[in-house]
Write a protein that holds these residues in place. Structure first.
Motif, PDB file in Angstrom:
ATOM      1  N   UNK A 210       0.828  -1.211   0.000  1.00  8.23           N
ATOM      2  CA  UNK A 210       0.000   0.000   0.000  1.00  8.23           C
ATOM      3  C   UNK A 210       0.860   1.258   0.000  1.00  8.23           C
ATOM      4  N   UNK A 211       2.088   1.160   0.514  1.00 11.86           N
ATOM      5  CA  UNK A 211       2.991   2.321   0.575  1.00 11.86           C
ATOM      6  C   UNK A 211       3.640   2.588  -0.780  1.00 11.86           C
ATOM      7  N   UNK A 212       4.356   1.604  -1.311  1.00 14.56           N
ATOM      8  CA  UNK A 212       5.184   1.843  -2.503  1.00 14.56           C
ATOM      9  C   UNK A 212       4.685   1.166  -3.767  1.00 14.56           C
ATOM     10  N   UNK A 213       3.684   0.283  -3.655  1.00 13.40           N
ATOM     11  CA  UNK A 213       3.135  -0.383  -4.837  1.00 13.40           C
ATOM     12  C   UNK A 213       3.880  -1.611  -5.299  1.00 13.40           C
ATOM     13  N   UNK A 214       4.935  -2.017  -4.585  1.00 12.67           N
ATOM     14  CA  UNK A 214       5.725  -3.179  -5.003  1.00 12.67           C
ATOM     15  C   UNK A 214       4.856  -4.432  -5.053  1.00 12.67           C
ATOM     16  N   UNK A 266      -6.021   9.151   3.890  1.00 13.94           N
ATOM     17  CA  UNK A 266      -5.211   8.063   3.335  1.00 13.94           C
ATOM     18  C   UNK A 266      -3.939   8.544   2.643  1.00 13.94           C
ATOM     19  N   UNK A 267      -3.484   9.744   3.024  1.00 15.16           N
ATOM     20  CA  UNK A 267      -2.178  10.196   2.546  1.00 15.16           C
ATOM     21  C   UNK A 267      -1.106   9.817   3.551  1.00 15.16           C
ATOM     22  N   UNK A 268       0.112   9.641   3.054  1.00 14.32           N
ATOM     23  CA  UNK A 268       1.218   9.183   3.885  1.00 14.32           C
ATOM     24  C   UNK A 268       1.821  10.326   4.690  1.00 14.32           C
ATOM     25  N   UNK A 277      19.778   6.866   2.080  1.00 12.68           N
ATOM     26  CA  UNK A 277      20.643   6.729   0.911  1.00 12.68           C
ATOM     27  C   UNK A 277      20.021   5.635   0.053  1.00 12.68           C
ATOM     28  N   UNK A 278      19.262   6.026  -0.944  1.00 15.78           N
ATOM     29  CA  UNK A 278      18.511   5.065  -1.750  1.00 15.78           C
ATOM     30  C   UNK A 278      18.793   5.303  -3.232  1.00 15.78           C
ATOM     31  N   UNK A 279      19.997   4.907  -3.705  1.00 11.32           N
ATOM     32  CA  UNK A 279      20.380   5.223  -5.093  1.00 11.32           C
ATOM     33  C   UNK A 279      19.530   4.527  -6.143  1.00 11.32           C
ATOM     34  N   UNK A 280      18.909   3.395  -5.797  1.00 15.43           N
ATOM     35  CA  UNK A 280      18.169   2.638  -6.817  1.00 15.43           C
ATOM     36  C   UNK A 280      16.661   2.628  -6.591  1.00 15.43           C
ATOM     37  N   UNK A 281      16.167   3.413  -5.655  1.00 10.11           N
ATOM     38  CA  UNK A 281      14.732   3.453  -5.422  1.00 10.11           C
ATOM     39  C   UNK A 281      14.339   4.804  -4.842  1.00 10.11           C
ATOM     40  N   UNK A 282      13.061   5.056  -4.789  1.00 11.87           N
ATOM     41  CA  UNK A 282      12.547   6.329  -4.298  1.00 11.87           C
ATOM     42  C   UNK A 282      12.643   6.365  -2.774  1.00 11.87           C
ATOM     43  N   UNK A 283      13.292   7.358  -2.200  1.00 15.81           N
ATOM     44  CA  UNK A 283      13.397   7.449  -0.732  1.00 15.81           C
ATOM     45  C   UNK A 283      12.017   7.578  -0.077  1.00 15.81           C
ATOM     46  N   UNK A 284      11.922   7.107   1.151  1.00 16.61           N
ATOM     47  CA  UNK A 284      10.640   7.135   1.852  1.00 16.61           C
ATOM     48  C   UNK A 284      10.086   8.548   1.975  1.00 16.61           C
ATOM     49  N   UNK A 285      10.940   9.527   2.260  1.00 18.78           N
ATOM     50  CA  UNK A 285      10.437  10.875   2.493  1.00 18.78           C
ATOM     51  C   UNK A 285       9.771  11.483   1.266  1.00 18.78           C
ATOM     52  N   UNK A 286      10.143  10.990   0.088  1.00 19.59           N
ATOM     53  CA  UNK A 286       9.514  11.505  -1.130  1.00 19.59           C
ATOM     54  C   UNK A 286       8.089  10.980  -1.324  1.00 19.59           C
ATOM     55  N   UNK A 287       7.681   9.995  -0.508  1.00 25.33           N
ATOM     56  CA  UNK A 287       6.305   9.508  -0.547  1.00 25.33           C
ATOM     57  C   UNK A 287       5.393  10.345   0.350  1.00 25.33           C
ATOM     58  N   UNK A 288       5.957  11.210   1.163  1.00 23.84           N
ATOM     59  CA  UNK A 288       5.154  12.013   2.090  1.00 23.84           C
ATOM     60  C   UNK A 288       4.087  12.800   1.321  1.00 23.84           C
ATOM     61  N   UNK A 289       2.838  12.646   1.760  1.00 20.01           N
ATOM     62  CA  UNK A 289       1.726  13.321   1.103  1.00 20.01           C
ATOM     63  C   UNK A 289       1.073  12.525   0.001  1.00 20.01           C
ATOM     64  N   UNK A 291      -0.996   9.433  -1.658  1.00 17.88           N
ATOM     65  CA  UNK A 291      -2.102   8.600  -1.181  1.00 17.88           C
ATOM     66  C   UNK A 291      -1.706   7.126  -1.287  1.00 17.88           C
ATOM     67  N   UNK A 292      -2.029   6.361  -0.267  1.00 21.70           N
ATOM     68  CA  UNK A 292      -1.719   4.930  -0.317  1.00 21.70           C
ATOM     69  C   UNK A 292      -2.606   4.245  -1.354  1.00 21.70           C
ATOM     70  N   UNK A 293      -2.175   3.085  -1.804  1.00 30.53           N
ATOM     71  CA  UNK A 293      -3.009   2.255  -2.659  1.00 30.53           C
ATOM     72  C   UNK A 293      -4.074   1.593  -1.784  1.00 30.53           C
ATOM     73  N   UNK A 294      -5.295   1.593  -2.258  1.00 27.19           N
ATOM     74  CA  UNK A 294      -6.423   1.124  -1.460  1.00 27.19           C
ATOM     75  C   UNK A 294      -7.111  -0.063  -2.133  1.00 27.19           C
ATOM     76  N   UNK A 295      -7.834  -0.870  -1.371  1.00 28.29           N
ATOM     77  CA  UNK A 295      -8.613  -1.955  -1.966  1.00 28.29           C
ATOM     78  C   UNK A 295      -9.719  -1.418  -2.879  1.00 28.29           C
ATOM     79  N   UNK A 296     -10.289  -2.298  -3.658  1.00 30.04           N
ATOM     80  CA  UNK A 296     -11.355  -1.915  -4.587  1.00 30.04           C
ATOM     81  C   UNK A 296     -12.602  -1.462  -3.835  1.00 30.04           C
TER      82      UNK A 296
END
Length: 318
Positions: A210-214, A266-268, A277-289, A291-296
């Motif tokens: 729900x946080x990052x969509x992985x 439902x915003x982070x 230090x996240x050279x290959x992925x989006x840092x957590x702080x950039x998700x601030x604000x 919206x999480x992924x939600x169920x149908x």
């Protein structure tokens, strides 16, 4: 050398070493074997690897209701450990537990077994026989006729029911439940309860964090996300669907420690003091604000009361 063929294993199944100390035969071993065979027939066990899984426990408990003895408890740990004495059931240890399992120690509690044993496995010859419907039915009938001769007809019908799937359907239909503390002390039933909740939560989030969509699923249908509780089960005994979130391993860990939380819209809400230090992925702080992924379905959205509890008690104190 004795040939390990159908006759050999049929004989083994009629001579299982069972407890007779309480005035009646303990049916744990034949019920466990019927449970394993049922999962093979349903396509759940595709490889000769038999973990002490929620699916196996659910099948065992279902069959125990039909075949169990009132003089004994429905404890799957006992046969799972002791069936090795019959010569065709073996263990693959988890790393670090090899010495314990080879020492002769009696590891029979469900949680201890799940910690020590990666999976049990059958003689390869027996597993191959169980892949063939004709041979499988002969061995099922051998178990039923030897140990449960008076209940054969009703059991044949019960064997077709996927017990774990029924637990999932019930949870989805009811939306989950709150438990009394006294109800959840049984280790065996807890395995099924916990796995049912987690599997349903992950499925309604489409197996995504729900946080990052992985979303990663392998050929065995194993996935990388967890069905986590917002308000801890150990404190609130709350297995309602709206107390659940689907989170990948990293973000599950971070959520439990209050590194982020979720607002009522439902915003982070991510901690501002993280040094990333996240050279290959989006840092957590950039998700601030975001919206999480939600169920149908809206009835499965995280409960606002639970989110507020997490913000007040976990996020603020982190």
């Amino acid at each position: 050398m004795t040939a390990k063929n159908l006759s050999y294993y049929a004989s083994k199944f009629t001579k299982l070493r069972v407890d007779r100390a309480h005035g009646s035969i303990a049916p744990h071993k034949p019920i466990l074997l019927l449970s394993v065979i049922e999962l093979i027939e349903q396509g759940i066990l595709k490889h000769n690897q038999i973990p002490l899984s929620a699916e196996l426990v659910a099948a065992f408990l279902k069959l125990w209701q039909q075949l169990g003895s009132t003089a004994h408890n429905a404890d799957i740990g006992m046969p799972f450990f002791h069936l090795k004495s019959d010569g065709f059931w073996h263990f693959r240890s988890n790393p670090g537990f090899e010495a314990l399992l080879s020492s002769g120690a009696k590891v029979r509690a469900v949680n201890a077994l799940r910690q020590a044993v990666e999976y049990a496995y059958l003689d390869e010859e027996l597993f191959e026989l169980l892949q063939q419907p004709t041979f499988r039915n002969i061995l099922i009938n051998t178990l039923l006729n030897t140990w449960f001769a008076d209940k054969t007809q009703q059991v044949q019908e019960v064997l077709r029911i996927n017990a774990f799937a029924e637990f999932e359907q019930e949870l989805l239909a009811t939306g989950g439940r709150l438990y009394e503390r006294s109800v959840i002390k049984d280790e065996t039933k807890t395995v099924v309860r916990d796995a049912t909740f987690r599997k349903v939560i992950v499925s309604i989030y489409d197996y995504r964090c729900a946080f990052c969509g992985l979303r990663i699923i392998n050929s065995l249908s194993q996935n990388i996300v967890d069905g986590s509780h917002i308000m801890p089960f150990s404190q609130f005994y709350d297995d309602r669907i709206d107390n659940g979130l689907s989170l990948c391993k990293n973000h599950h860990w971070a959520f439990d420690r209050g590194w982020f939380s979720i607002n009522d819209d439902f915003t982070l809400l991510v901690k501002s003091d993280l040094h990333e230090d996240a050279p290959n992925c989006k840092p957590m702080q950039q998700f601030n604000g975001d919206r999480i992924r939600l169920p149908v379905h809206a009835q499965h959205y995280p409960r606002l009361e639970a989110l507020r509890w997490h913000r007040e008690n976990i996020f603020k104190s982190a």
